[in-house]
Design a protein around this motif. Structure first.
Motif, PDB file in Angstrom:
ATOM      1  N   HIS A  61      35.728   7.105 -47.422  1.00 48.14           N
ATOM      2  CA  HIS A  61      35.139   7.185 -48.699  1.00 48.14           C
ATOM      3  C   HIS A  61      35.657   8.608 -49.427  1.00 48.14           C
ATOM      4  O   HIS A  61      36.055   9.492 -48.824  1.00 48.14           O
TER       5      HIS A  61
ATOM      6  N   LEU B 132      36.378   3.354 -50.054  1.00 49.04           N
ATOM      7  CA  LEU B 132      35.029   3.335 -51.026  1.00 49.04           C
ATOM      8  C   LEU B 132      35.200   4.342 -52.054  1.00 49.04           C
ATOM      9  O   LEU B 132      35.323   5.561 -51.652  1.00 49.04           O
ATOM     10  N   GLY B 133      34.951   3.899 -53.199  1.00 48.52           N
ATOM     11  CA  GLY B 133      35.354   5.100 -54.201  1.00 48.52           C
ATOM     12  C   GLY B 133      36.444   5.854 -54.247  1.00 48.52           C
ATOM     13  O   GLY B 133      36.424   7.282 -54.239  1.00 48.52           O
TER      14      GLY B 133
ATOM     15  N   ILE C  82      36.387  -1.089 -52.351  1.00 49.57           N
ATOM     16  CA  ILE C  82      35.185  -1.225 -53.354  1.00 49.57           C
ATOM     17  C   ILE C  82      34.933  -0.034 -54.106  1.00 49.57           C
ATOM     18  O   ILE C  82      34.995   1.185 -53.784  1.00 49.57           O
TER      19      ILE C  82
ATOM     20  N   ASP D  64      32.443   1.371 -57.499  1.00 47.14           N
ATOM     21  CA  ASP D  64      31.372   1.378 -58.660  1.00 47.14           C
ATOM     22  C   ASP D  64      31.858   1.208 -60.148  1.00 47.14           C
ATOM     23  O   ASP D  64      32.702   2.012 -60.261  1.00 47.14           O
TER      24      ASP D  64
ATOM     25  N   ASP E 134      31.562   4.870 -61.053  1.00 42.28           N
ATOM     26  CA  ASP E 134      32.080   5.887 -60.138  1.00 42.28           C
ATOM     27  C   ASP E 134      33.051   6.673 -61.145  1.00 42.28           C
ATOM     28  O   ASP E 134      34.045   6.277 -61.265  1.00 42.28           O
TER      29      ASP E 134
ATOM     30  N   ILE F  89      26.476  -0.209 -57.438  1.00 44.18           N
ATOM     31  CA  ILE F  89      25.858   0.022 -56.328  1.00 44.18           C
ATOM     32  C   ILE F  89      24.532   1.237 -56.713  1.00 44.18           C
ATOM     33  O   ILE F  89      23.625   1.174 -56.098  1.00 44.18           O
TER      34      ILE F  89
ATOM     35  N   HIS G 281      28.792   7.513 -56.810  1.00 45.98           N
ATOM     36  CA  HIS G 281      29.700   7.842 -55.853  1.00 45.98           C
ATOM     37  C   HIS G 281      29.429   8.311 -54.376  1.00 45.98           C
ATOM     38  O   HIS G 281      30.123   8.366 -53.500  1.00 45.98           O
TER      39      HIS G 281
ATOM     40  N   ASN H 105      25.055   5.328 -50.554  1.00 42.57           N
ATOM     41  CA  ASN H 105      25.074   4.077 -51.620  1.00 42.57           C
ATOM     42  C   ASN H 105      26.120   3.220 -51.380  1.00 42.57           C
ATOM     43  O   ASN H 105      25.815   1.841 -51.290  1.00 42.57           O
ATOM     44  N   TYR H 106      27.319   3.686 -51.087  1.00 47.17           N
ATOM     45  CA  TYR H 106      28.325   2.668 -50.879  1.00 47.17           C
ATOM     46  C   TYR H 106      28.161   1.873 -49.310  1.00 47.17           C
ATOM     47  O   TYR H 106      28.402   0.944 -49.179  1.00 47.17           O
TER      48      TYR H 106
ATOM     49  N   CYS I  21      25.827  -0.805 -49.526  1.00 50.37           N
ATOM     50  CA  CYS I  21      25.979  -1.934 -50.823  1.00 50.37           C
ATOM     51  C   CYS I  21      26.190  -3.278 -49.940  1.00 50.37           C
ATOM     52  O   CYS I  21      26.954  -3.424 -49.090  1.00 50.37           O
TER      53      CYS I  21
ATOM     54  N   LEU J  40      30.011  -4.165 -49.218  1.00 51.20           N
ATOM     55  CA  LEU J  40      30.422  -3.725 -47.953  1.00 51.20           C
ATOM     56  C   LEU J  40      29.901  -4.335 -46.836  1.00 51.20           C
ATOM     57  O   LEU J  40      30.830  -4.934 -45.811  1.00 51.20           O
TER      58      LEU J  40
END
Length: 289
Positions: free
Chosen positions: A171, A196-197, A230, A232, A235, A259, A265, A269-270, A273, A276
């Motif tokens: 992340h 992620l992000g 992934i 958002d 983000d 998300i 971010h 939340n990631y 989601c 994921l």
């Protein structure tokens, strides 16, 4: 499955009074819980197992200069990264003017006007997230302290060697640390890397600073079988939109998600989601996942 955390995670060590094993248990419990929530929401049968997390926040923590009080508390190097970040965001907008808000040679001198523009366009919350990100990126990338970068990557490598996860979830800043660790050592292997992000595609801020150096277009690390990204839509760290797949070859899927409206971010939340969960469900419950 294993994880690599992102920004603003030194609090785990602070709450543990500096005891790293206690901090690790706390962050691993949170990550396991958040993933479990996502799986249960998707209707999966999930046996709660700890998700080991490569913890490196202490390697890049620099106390009160970490941007917690806003841009005014940043180091000169972090301030430069912030100005470059905002410039990339602005020039990437459709219909943006070609003239920069500040010249490349004098980016920090115009940081106030740049942050005012960014705040007006994206809001104070987004500026706070970006400020925290560049403060930790500056500590990680600082050429005067290469040991920070090496130590952070070492934490990732240790988890991969000791736990041998099939899936690695990385992340935010953790995606940068994980990418460099995996690219540096071809012996580190995972079946699935999920970023992620991720800010990996930010050219002047991150992409151009990667080691090994990336010339032209980056590539999937040699020990990674499949790479999924992934991001958002809102983000402020995962920019430019679609950038990871555009600037790195070997990205199998690049999900554009929605998300969370307020905190797009956050790792929490990631990790919950649907995008994921759809990627990792086939690994959950299998022996060795």
């Amino acid at each position: 499955m294993a994880g690599v955390h992102g920004i603003r995670n030194y609090g785990y060590l602070r709450d543990a009074a500096g005891d790293l094993p206690t901090a690790l248990r706390a962050i691993e419990a949170d990550w396991s819980s958040w993933i479990g929530q996502g799986l249960r929401k998707a209707g999966g049968v999930f046996v709660q197992e700890p998700c080991p997390v490569a913890y490196y926040a202490d390697c890049v923590f620099r106390g009160d200069r970490m941007g917690a009080q806003g841009p005014a508390r940043l180091t000169p190097f972090a301030e430069q990264l912030l100005a470059q970040w905002i410039e990339e965001v602005r020039t990437g907008e459709p219909g943006s003017a070609s003239a920069p808000l500040a010249s490349q040679g004098r980016l920090t001198s115009g940081v106030r006007s740049m942050t005012e523009w960014f705040t007006e366009r994206y809001g104070q919350r987004a500026l706070s997230v970006v400020t925290a990100t560049v403060s930790e990126l500056a500590a990680y990338f600082d050429p005067a302290f290469p040991e920070r970068r090496e130590q952070a990557q070492g934490r990732v490598a240790a988890v991969l060697r000791e736990r041998r996860p099939r899936v690695l979830l990385a992340h935010s800043l953790g995606s940068v640390v994980a990418y460099e660790a995996l690219s540096r050592d071809s012996g580190l292997r995972v079946e699935l890397l999920v970023t992620l992000g991720s800010p990996l595609a930010m050219r002047t801020v991150v992409f151009d600073r990667l080691i090994p150096p990336v010339r032209g277009r980056g590539a999937r690390p040699p020990g990674v079988v499949e790479w999924v990204n992934i991001a958002d839509l809102g983000d402020p760290v995962a920019v430019p939109r679609g950038g990871v797949a555009q600037r790195f070859s070997g990205v199998a899927r690049d999900h554009v998600a929605s998300i969370h409206r307020v905190d797009p971010h956050k790792a929490k939340n990631y990790l919950r989601c649907a995008e994921l969960i759809g990627e990792i469900k086939k690994f959950v419950g299998d022996r060795g996942a």
